[in-house]
Design a protein around this motif. Structure first.
Motif, mmCIF file in Angstrom:
data_model
loop_
_atom_site.group_PDB
_atom_site.id
_atom_site.type_symbol
_atom_site.label_atom_id
_atom_site.label_comp_id
_atom_site.label_asym_id
_atom_site.label_seq_id
_atom_site.Cartn_x
_atom_site.Cartn_y
_atom_site.Cartn_z
ATOM 1 N N ALA A 83 96.174 36.820 53.213
ATOM 2 C CA ALA A 83 95.102 37.431 52.441
ATOM 3 C C ALA A 83 93.757 37.272 53.142
ATOM 4 O O ALA A 83 92.951 38.223 53.206
ATOM 5 N N LEU A 84 93.499 36.066 53.678
ATOM 6 C CA LEU A 84 92.232 35.846 54.386
ATOM 7 C C LEU A 84 92.139 36.754 55.609
ATOM 8 O O LEU A 84 91.094 37.376 55.875
ATOM 9 N N GLY A 85 93.236 36.835 56.363
ATOM 10 C CA GLY A 85 93.225 37.720 57.530
ATOM 11 C C GLY A 85 93.067 39.178 57.126
ATOM 12 O O GLY A 85 92.373 39.953 57.814
ATOM 13 N N GLY A 86 93.710 39.573 56.004
ATOM 14 C CA GLY A 86 93.605 40.956 55.552
ATOM 15 C C GLY A 86 92.195 41.337 55.157
ATOM 16 O O GLY A 86 91.721 42.440 55.476
ATOM 17 N N THR A 87 91.494 40.438 54.489
ATOM 18 C CA THR A 87 90.119 40.754 54.085
ATOM 19 C C THR A 87 89.212 40.901 55.298
ATOM 20 O O THR A 87 88.314 41.760 55.316
ATOM 21 N N LEU A 88 89.451 40.081 56.320
ATOM 22 C CA LEU A 88 88.646 40.230 57.539
ATOM 23 C C LEU A 88 88.968 41.541 58.232
ATOM 24 O O LEU A 88 88.072 42.224 58.772
ATOM 25 N N ALA A 89 90.264 41.932 58.205
ATOM 26 C CA ALA A 89 90.679 43.161 58.896
ATOM 27 C C ALA A 89 90.101 44.409 58.240
ATOM 28 O O ALA A 89 89.721 45.362 58.931
ATOM 29 N N VAL A 90 90.037 44.443 56.916
ATOM 30 C CA VAL A 90 89.564 45.652 56.220
ATOM 31 C C VAL A 90 88.097 45.555 55.839
ATOM 32 O O VAL A 90 87.557 46.458 55.190
ATOM 33 N N GLY A 91 87.425 44.479 56.215
ATOM 34 C CA GLY A 91 85.997 44.355 55.962
ATOM 35 C C GLY A 91 85.643 43.966 54.547
ATOM 36 O O GLY A 91 84.498 44.153 54.128
ATOM 37 N N GLU A 92 86.616 43.429 53.772
ATOM 38 C CA GLU A 92 86.327 42.957 52.409
ATOM 39 C C GLU A 92 85.860 41.509 52.482
ATOM 40 O O GLU A 92 86.553 40.572 52.077
ATOM 41 N N TYR A 93 84.634 41.343 53.012
ATOM 42 C CA TYR A 93 84.164 39.990 53.272
ATOM 43 C C TYR A 93 83.892 39.204 51.997
ATOM 44 O O TYR A 93 84.103 37.982 51.950
ATOM 45 N N LEU A 94 83.391 39.868 50.957
ATOM 46 C CA LEU A 94 83.155 39.176 49.690
ATOM 47 C C LEU A 94 84.474 38.651 49.119
ATOM 48 O O LEU A 94 84.556 37.499 48.670
ATOM 49 N N ALA A 95 85.518 39.498 49.159
ATOM 50 C CA ALA A 95 86.827 39.050 48.680
ATOM 51 C C ALA A 95 87.324 37.872 49.509
ATOM 52 O O ALA A 95 87.896 36.910 48.988
ATOM 53 N N GLY A 96 87.099 37.955 50.842
ATOM 54 C CA GLY A 96 87.532 36.847 51.698
ATOM 55 C C GLY A 96 86.824 35.554 51.343
ATOM 56 O O GLY A 96 87.437 34.471 51.304
ATOM 57 N N ALA A 97 85.515 35.653 51.087
ATOM 58 C CA ALA A 97 84.757 34.453 50.721
ATOM 59 C C ALA A 97 85.241 33.887 49.386
ATOM 60 O O ALA A 97 85.316 32.662 49.203
ATOM 61 N N LEU A 98 85.583 34.793 48.435
ATOM 62 C CA LEU A 98 86.086 34.335 47.143
ATOM 63 C C LEU A 98 87.450 33.662 47.293
ATOM 64 O O LEU A 98 87.732 32.643 46.646
ATOM 65 N N ILE A 99 88.304 34.238 48.166
ATOM 66 C CA ILE A 99 89.606 33.608 48.415
ATOM 67 C C ILE A 99 89.408 32.238 49.059
ATOM 68 O O ILE A 99 90.090 31.262 48.717
ATOM 69 N N ALA A 100 88.473 32.166 50.006
ATOM 70 C CA ALA A 100 88.210 30.883 50.667
ATOM 71 C C ALA A 100 87.752 29.835 49.654
ATOM 72 O O ALA A 100 88.208 28.680 49.681
ATOM 73 N N ALA A 265 94.928 50.218 52.745
ATOM 74 C CA ALA A 265 95.151 48.823 53.126
ATOM 75 C C ALA A 265 94.433 47.867 52.171
ATOM 76 O O ALA A 265 94.834 46.714 52.010
ATOM 77 N N VAL A 266 93.381 48.366 51.509
ATOM 78 C CA VAL A 266 92.636 47.518 50.569
ATOM 79 C C VAL A 266 93.524 47.079 49.412
ATOM 80 O O VAL A 266 93.471 45.949 48.936
ATOM 81 N N ARG A 267 94.385 48.035 48.953
ATOM 82 C CA ARG A 267 95.297 47.668 47.858
ATOM 83 C C ARG A 267 96.271 46.568 48.301
ATOM 84 O O ARG A 267 96.583 45.668 47.539
ATOM 85 N N ALA A 268 96.747 46.702 49.523
ATOM 86 C CA ALA A 268 97.657 45.670 50.027
ATOM 87 C C ALA A 268 96.958 44.315 50.075
ATOM 88 O O ALA A 268 97.534 43.278 49.706
ATOM 89 N N VAL A 269 95.711 44.325 50.529
ATOM 90 C CA VAL A 269 94.953 43.070 50.564
ATOM 91 C C VAL A 269 94.726 42.547 49.155
ATOM 92 O O VAL A 269 94.823 41.331 48.899
ATOM 93 N N LEU A 594 92.836 46.541 40.169
ATOM 94 C CA LEU A 594 92.185 45.270 40.430
ATOM 95 C C LEU A 594 91.742 45.214 41.896
ATOM 96 O O LEU A 594 92.567 45.068 42.793
ATOM 97 N N PRO A 595 90.441 45.363 42.176
ATOM 98 C CA PRO A 595 89.964 45.287 43.560
ATOM 99 C C PRO A 595 90.064 43.854 44.084
ATOM 100 O O PRO A 595 90.189 42.910 43.311
ATOM 101 N N PRO A 596 90.001 43.671 45.401
ATOM 102 C CA PRO A 596 90.187 42.325 45.973
ATOM 103 C C PRO A 596 89.230 41.278 45.437
ATOM 104 O O PRO A 596 89.651 40.156 45.111
ATOM 105 N N ALA A 597 87.944 41.591 45.327
ATOM 106 C CA ALA A 597 86.979 40.581 44.887
ATOM 107 C C ALA A 597 87.256 40.123 43.461
ATOM 108 O O ALA A 597 87.277 38.927 43.152
ATOM 109 N N LEU A 598 87.509 41.075 42.561
ATOM 110 C CA LEU A 598 87.796 40.719 41.174
ATOM 111 C C LEU A 598 89.135 39.982 41.063
ATOM 112 O O LEU A 598 89.295 39.049 40.275
ATOM 113 N N GLY A 599 90.094 40.407 41.898
ATOM 114 C CA GLY A 599 91.389 39.733 41.897
ATOM 115 C C GLY A 599 91.280 38.277 42.315
ATOM 116 O O GLY A 599 91.982 37.404 41.790
ATOM 117 N N ALA A 600 90.386 38.016 43.281
ATOM 118 C CA ALA A 600 90.198 36.624 43.721
ATOM 119 C C ALA A 600 89.648 35.765 42.593
ATOM 120 O O ALA A 600 90.084 34.627 42.386
#
Length: 773
Positions: A83-100, A265-269, A594-600
């Motif tokens: 998930a962390l790698g996916g957020t970096l790959a698709v540019g969902e940095y806020l979601a990545g930070a929330l996952i972190a 790819a955002v849905r997959a992330v 459910l978008p990545p940031a809200l899902g996190a």
């Protein structure tokens, strides 16, 4: 032992979670900095901060995954890395930070939970005594406790932890044994009484004669068990690993399908984000460690999480008799005197001979005489023959206490004693004067007052088969089984026979074996779960056991089973409940709801909820013993002590009835009058106080006054019979003569009163007095 403790795996596992706390601080700072940058319009700087927070979490997450793979596990941390790698790959940095942040906070929360759940085990380890004060002549010097040898004389100062097992060598000691037993009341140990290592001196300084080295003492054995305690080997935790085995590929498949069907790819992330329950499957070990901690506070040391879960799955319980269902110490059941002798006189003389004997029956006789306040004489020319008893001179007459020879002439009263001993399963110590029997002391190992309540609670917890295995004779064993309502009794067993019985029961269900002696060790090792009554230092059985009860109360076994059942239920509930919520969130993310940031954020809430649910194990459960106020506990102890003091009144009631059978004249009526005086002055005030002080205090705990209604009815019957006896004495008149019909009724009243009192005392001790430690 100190060096071993400092290097133990458990102690390492209890170290502060510095990595988790540092990661939490970094990810929180990155998320907050990015939020501030976004608010001031610096979007690129915000993405940089969030991206750095994501990268900071990737490094330790990869390390955790590699460590799990080395141990043969592919846990859900792998989903976090994806998930962390996916957020970096698709540019969902806020979601990545929330996952972190979610990963860091979940790890920190789980570590904090284990820290909280393990604090009692940690305290057990950290309070291990390291030094002792050794007395040599008039010199007292401090030495490492590991250097103390059996036979050394130690001085234990106020507030100090006793370093080794020993015997009080001088003035009585007042001890706080709560670390071993869970009971807060202080305990007084007189000279010659045993003291276990690990207890605290709650009074003045006292001297202790060591009976074991440190590594062979009680506390060292408990520390060894505590060092092995942990949840990593529990079957319920392996069950969580099996959940992860299919949860991981399912998450990847759902994410792949979401990408394939939507082209996004955002849905997959987003799917991988909500499938990142880092602490989720760690809720099971949190529940198990919490159960271990809760049990330790009650004086129950459980070897590991696997033992805790197996205890919760147990359906068959096998129990030794002596020392487990019974107290393990003989007690005077009755004192019978020959015509012309008094029972108190018989007990005093028997105890005078027995007071210096090390034999367990002799100690019981002497203890009973002291409890009744009898003044013992010092015998002369005492000799003791093993298996026969003691002989000596008291008041100028040659006396003996012990067994009668087979060819000795037995008068009629003595033959009735033999018959009663067979009926009651009692041992007999005969008192002879100039080789003529003049009295007898009947002794029996009584049932524990908490045994019946314990077995009822075990059945309520799910144990459906209770069997007693004992090497004792068939008749007393069957009597115990009938009183307790056991499903089976197997008597006359050797240690090998017990092992065979345990193996036979294991073929039917998960089986627990409970014992207290060296002879029980093989059976404890053969059972799925071995439970040792280790309060008296039964080293062999404790070493073979998975569970050790460090307090001399069998009802702690019911506490342990209830805790184990509840811990397992909450552990499975937490794992399955959290995964169900994650699956629902994955479906929503796959559909684009459910978008990545809200899902996190949602997954963070799920993880916190299941861990908090697992921590419910630390709280009292519905199956726990009723809570008593200190005032009610004090009342229970007071009336329990009064029961012991009133045993002689019960004996006197029966003696008076027996005398009426042999002689209905004025002399027997004098005995009845003396009994009525004891009833009026001692027993009836006790019953009145119970009715008006103890029962109202117990009513809130037991659910209302109806809970004590039957006991109140017994009080009324006791009072009625006492008044009826008084009426008979009045009708006898000054000449002390009774009509035949009066004699029969008076005898029936006395025997009836004795029976009602015995039953009433037993019921109170089982139902009420056993509630208090």
């Amino acid at each position: 032992m100190d060096r071993a403790v400092s290097r133990s795996p458990l102690r390492r596992s209890l170290a502060p979670p510095r990595l988790e706390i540092g990661l939490l601080a970094v990810t929180a700072a990155a998320l907050a900095a990015g939020g501030v940058c976004r608010l001031v319009g610096a979007a690129e700087l915000a993405d940089l901060c969030w991206g750095l927070g994501t990268v900071a979490a990737v490094v330790p997450a990869v390390a955790w995954v590699l460590d799990a793979l080395r141990r043969g596990h592919a846990g859900v941390d792998l989903i976090a890395v994806l998930a962390l790698g996916g957020t970096l790959a698709v540019g969902e940095y806020l979601a990545g930070a929330l996952i972190a942040l979610m990963l860091a906070s979940g790890r920190a929360l789980e570590s904090a939970a284990q820290q909280r759940a393990s604090r009692d085990l940690r305290a057990l380890l950290e309070r291990a005594p390291r030094t002792a004060r050794l007395r040599t002549g008039d010199e007292v010097r401090t030495v490492p406790s590991a250097e103390v040898e059996a036979g050394d004389l130690l001085v234990v100062g106020p507030g100090e932890v006793v370093a080794v097992d020993g015997l009080v060598a001088g003035e009585p000691a007042v001890l706080d044994e709560s670390a071993l037993t869970g009971e807060s009341l202080g305990v007084r140990r007189a000279q010659g009484e045993p003291v276990r290592s690990g207890v605290v001196n709650a009074g003045g300084a006292f001297e202790l004669r060591a009976t074991a080295r440190e590594q062979d003492s009680t506390y060292a054995g408990i520390v060894r068990l505590a060092q092995e305690a942990g949840a990593e080997s529990a079957p319920v935790v392996r069950l969580a690993d099996r959940y992860a085995a299919w949860f991981l590929p399912l998450s990847v498949v759902v994410a792949g399908l979401a990408w394939l069907l939507s082209g996004s790819a955002v849905r997959a992330v987003a799917v991988l984000v909500v499938a990142t329950p880092c602490p989720l499957l760690l809720a099971a070990p949190v529940a198990v460690v919490s159960g271990l901690s809760r049990a330790s506070r009650l004086g129950v040391v459980i070897r590991d999480g696997g033992a805790l879960e197996n205890l919760g799955l147990a359906r068959t319980l096998l129990l030794d008799k002596t020392g487990t269902l019974t107290s393990g110490r003989p007690r005077v059941l009755d004192v019978v005197a020959a015509p012309g002798w008094q029972s108190a006189q018989v007990l005093r003389l028997a105890a005078s001979l027995d007071q210096f004997s090390p034999h367990v029956l002799a100690q019981a006789v002497a203890e009973e005489a002291r409890r009744r306040g009898l003044r013992l004489s010092v015998p002369a020319d005492v000799s003791e023959e093993p298996g026969r008893g003691a002989v000596g001179t008291v008041a100028g007459r040659r006396m003996g206490v012990g067994r009668l020879s087979e060819d000795a002439e037995r008068p009629s009263w003595a033959r009735s004693v033999d018959n009663r001993a067979v009926l009651d399963g009692a041992s007999v110590a005969w008192l002879t004067v100039d080789t003529v029997p003049v009295g007898a002391v009947l002794l029996r190992d009584p049932l524990r007052s908490d045994a019946s309540r314990t077995l009822r609670r075990l059945r309520a917890a799910g144990v459906d088969r209770l069997v007693m295995l004992t090497g004792d004779r068939r008749e007393p064993a069957r009597e115990v089984g009938a009183v307790l309502g056991l499903d089976g009794v197997r008597a006359g067993l050797t240690p090998a026979g017990k092992v065979a019985a345990v193996r036979a029961e294991r073929g039917r269900a998960v089986t627990v074996m409970v014992g207290d002696g060296v002879n029980d060790a093989p059976a404890l090792a053969a059972a799925d779960i071995g439970v040792a009554m280790g309060a008296r230092g039964a080293t062999a059985s404790s070493e073979a056991a998975d569970v050790v009860l460090t307090t001399d109360r069998v009802d702690r076994l019911a506490d342990a089973v209830a805790i184990a059942v509840r811990s397992r239920r909450i552990a499975v509930q937490s794992a399955l409940g959290g995964m169900a919520l994650s699956l629902a969130a994955m479906a929503a993310a796959a559909c684009g709801v459910l978008p990545p940031a809200l899902g996190a954020l949602l997954q963070e809430g799920i993880d916190v909820a299941v861990i908090l649910n697992a921590l419910r194990v630390l709280r009292d459960g519905p199956a726990d013993r009723p809570a008593l106020t200190p005032a009610t506990e004090a009342l229970i102890h007071r009336f329990s002590a009064e029961h012991d003091d009133l045993r002689d009144v019960l004996d006197a009631v029966r003696d008076a009835a027996d005398r009426l059978t042999d002689d209905s004249g004025p002399k027997s009526l004098t005995t009845v009058a003396d009994v009525h005086r004891r009833l009026t002055e001692r027993l009836l005030p006790h019953e009145y106080a119970e009715e008006h002080e103890l029962y109202p205090a117990l009513a809130p705990t037991l659910g209302g006054p109806e809970a004590t209604a039957t006991m109140s009815r017994a009080h009324s019957e006791i009072d009625r019979l006492a008044r009826r006896i008084a009426t008979h004495l009045t009708l006898a008149g000054p000449d002390g003569e009774l009509a035949p019909e009066q004699l029969d009724d008076l005898r029936a009243c006395l025997y009836g009163l004795h029976t009602v009192l015995r039953l009433h005392f037993t019921q109170e001790e089982e139902n009420y007095f056993s509630l208090a430690p």
